[in-house]
Design a protein around this motif. Structure first.
Motif, mmCIF file in Angstrom:
data_model
loop_
_atom_site.group_PDB
_atom_site.id
_atom_site.type_symbol
_atom_site.label_atom_id
_atom_site.label_comp_id
_atom_site.label_asym_id
_atom_site.label_seq_id
_atom_site.Cartn_x
_atom_site.Cartn_y
_atom_site.Cartn_z
ATOM 1 N N GLY A 161 0.475 -1.168 -0.225
ATOM 2 C CA GLY A 161 -0.210 0.221 0.562
ATOM 3 C C GLY A 161 0.704 1.716 0.098
ATOM 4 N N MET A 162 2.355 0.888 -0.001
ATOM 5 C CA MET A 162 3.263 2.504 -0.412
ATOM 6 C C MET A 162 2.160 3.260 -1.362
ATOM 7 S SD MET A 162 5.483 4.137 1.736
ATOM 8 C CE MET A 162 6.462 5.572 1.099
ATOM 9 N N GLU A 163 1.771 3.067 -2.292
ATOM 10 C CA GLU A 163 1.243 3.550 -3.653
ATOM 11 C C GLU A 163 0.314 4.755 -2.585
ATOM 12 O OE1 GLU A 163 -1.523 0.023 -3.735
ATOM 13 O OE2 GLU A 163 0.303 0.740 -3.313
ATOM 14 N N HIS A 164 -0.782 4.648 -1.519
ATOM 15 C CA HIS A 164 -1.603 5.251 -0.951
ATOM 16 C C HIS A 164 -0.619 6.494 0.052
ATOM 17 C CE1 HIS A 164 -4.062 2.064 -2.867
ATOM 18 N NE2 HIS A 164 -4.055 1.054 -1.781
ATOM 19 N N VAL A 165 0.410 5.541 0.691
ATOM 20 C CA VAL A 165 0.961 6.452 1.358
ATOM 21 C C VAL A 165 1.400 7.354 0.308
ATOM 22 C CG1 VAL A 165 3.112 7.092 2.729
ATOM 23 C CG2 VAL A 165 2.038 4.703 2.669
ATOM 24 N N ASP A 166 1.747 7.680 -0.901
ATOM 25 C CA ASP A 166 2.442 8.429 -1.991
ATOM 26 C C ASP A 166 1.676 9.455 -2.199
ATOM 27 O OD1 ASP A 166 5.086 7.291 -1.855
ATOM 28 O OD2 ASP A 166 4.350 5.671 -3.405
ATOM 29 N N ASN A 167 0.092 8.840 -1.579
ATOM 30 C CA ASN A 167 -0.999 10.031 -2.623
ATOM 31 C C ASN A 167 -1.554 10.471 -1.508
ATOM 32 O OD1 ASN A 167 -1.063 9.046 -5.062
ATOM 33 N ND2 ASN A 167 -2.347 7.856 -4.260
ATOM 34 N N ILE A 168 -1.043 11.271 0.324
ATOM 35 C CA ILE A 168 -0.818 11.495 1.349
ATOM 36 C C ILE A 168 -0.854 13.218 0.576
ATOM 37 C CG2 ILE A 168 -1.181 12.185 3.489
ATOM 38 C CD1 ILE A 168 -0.192 9.412 3.650
ATOM 39 N N LYS A 169 -2.108 14.434 0.847
ATOM 40 C CA LYS A 169 -1.881 15.423 1.009
ATOM 41 C C LYS A 169 -0.130 15.801 1.552
ATOM 42 C CE LYS A 169 -4.528 19.381 0.572
ATOM 43 N NZ LYS A 169 -5.718 20.188 1.295
ATOM 44 N N LYS A 170 0.073 16.395 0.854
ATOM 45 C CA LYS A 170 1.578 17.178 0.359
ATOM 46 C C LYS A 170 1.098 18.480 1.702
ATOM 47 C CE LYS A 170 3.332 13.336 -1.163
ATOM 48 N NZ LYS A 170 2.378 12.845 -1.764
ATOM 49 N N GLY A 171 1.905 18.812 1.910
ATOM 50 C CA GLY A 171 2.102 20.466 2.585
ATOM 51 C C GLY A 171 3.201 21.402 2.539
ATOM 52 N N ASP A 172 3.275 22.581 3.347
ATOM 53 C CA ASP A 172 3.716 23.842 3.127
ATOM 54 C C ASP A 172 5.018 23.628 3.174
ATOM 55 O OD1 ASP A 172 4.643 25.674 1.884
ATOM 56 O OD2 ASP A 172 3.469 27.579 3.377
ATOM 57 N N GLN A 173 6.328 22.828 1.841
ATOM 58 C CA GLN A 173 7.233 23.363 2.626
ATOM 59 C C GLN A 173 8.367 24.629 3.036
ATOM 60 O OE1 GLN A 173 10.025 20.558 1.014
ATOM 61 N NE2 GLN A 173 9.014 19.574 -0.650
ATOM 62 N N ALA A 174 7.129 25.676 2.456
ATOM 63 C CA ALA A 174 7.456 26.140 3.558
ATOM 64 C C ALA A 174 7.711 27.048 4.884
ATOM 65 C CB ALA A 174 7.257 28.206 2.746
ATOM 66 N N ASN A 175 6.400 26.077 5.124
ATOM 67 C CA ASN A 175 5.972 26.104 6.764
ATOM 68 C C ASN A 175 5.581 24.346 7.214
ATOM 69 O OD1 ASN A 175 4.372 26.790 9.005
ATOM 70 N ND2 ASN A 175 2.974 26.576 7.823
ATOM 71 N N ASN A 176 7.413 24.319 6.067
ATOM 72 C CA ASN A 176 7.908 22.745 7.525
ATOM 73 C C ASN A 176 6.976 21.562 7.825
ATOM 74 O OD1 ASN A 176 9.725 21.205 9.402
ATOM 75 N ND2 ASN A 176 8.894 21.759 11.279
ATOM 76 N N GLY A 177 6.191 21.421 6.532
ATOM 77 C CA GLY A 177 5.246 20.655 5.663
ATOM 78 C C GLY A 177 4.111 21.032 6.234
#
Length: 194
Positions: A161-177
């Motif tokens: 299920g790592m493909e489902h982990v890859d699809n988790i909504k990403k955060g703002d890099q400038a705000n520490n994720g």
């Protein structure tokens, strides 16, 4: 003749069982199943590496504490962090500004560092500056993170299920994720309980 008919399938089954463990598959008692928005993620917990941390995760999962908890910090190319049962429950007590600062009602767990490297799919325990401050939060690696080796406790490895982990909504890099309107763990269970 009957004995041979019985032994051959038994040997095949034993061989499959042994090869599953050789490949790193965990028994149901040490398999954490996370239901995410896109599907199921199976994590082989590693009690041989981190028995106290694994026990804590299993207690929290069995109590339903991880259900609806946000992935509050997600950094593309690095990791997805979740498990703040105090402030991260998106259905009961979610506080976006505080998500990632809480733990659980259980005591903190002393560090159980090992020489197992942080690679893609490795699950580690989040902590504050104090190495003995891990409680309920954990993270799943998107990629290798050698700078974490020996500094954070490894508790498991994604088996499927790592493909489902890859699809988790990403955060703002400038705000520490930090993630606005984050994805969540829909439910968390131990496979032996299903």
């Amino acid at each position: 003749m009957q004995f041979t008919k019985f032994i051959a399938p038994l040997c095949v089954a034993a061989g499959l069982f042994a090869s599953a463990f050789a490949a790193g598959a965990a028994e149901p008692e040490n398999t954490l199943i996370l239901e995410l928005k896109d599907g199921e993620v199976q994590i082989a917990l590693r009690p041989g590496l981190a028995p106290k941390h694994v026990e804590q995760i299993k207690k929290l999962a069995r109590a339903g504490e991880y259900d609806n908890v946000a992935f509050h910090r997600v950094i593309d190319g690095f990791m997805a962090q979740t498990g703040d049962v105090q402030f991260g429950d998106m259905e009961d007590g979610y506080v976006a500004a505080r998500a990632g600062t809480g733990g659980s009602d259980l005591p903190n767990v002393p560090a159980e560092f090992s020489d197992v490297p942080f690679e893609r799919g490795t699950v580690g325990m989040a902590r504050a500056q104090d190495p003995n401050s891990a409680n309920s939060q954990f993270f799943i690696m998107f990629a290798e993170g050698p700078f974490l080796n020996g500094q954070y406790t490894v508790v498991g490895q994604v088996e499927s299920g790592m493909e489902h982990v890859d699809n988790i909504k990403k955060g703002d890099q400038a705000n520490n994720g930090s993630v606005d309107n984050p994805d969540r763990i829909v439910s968390a269970k131990i496979a032996a309980d299903q």
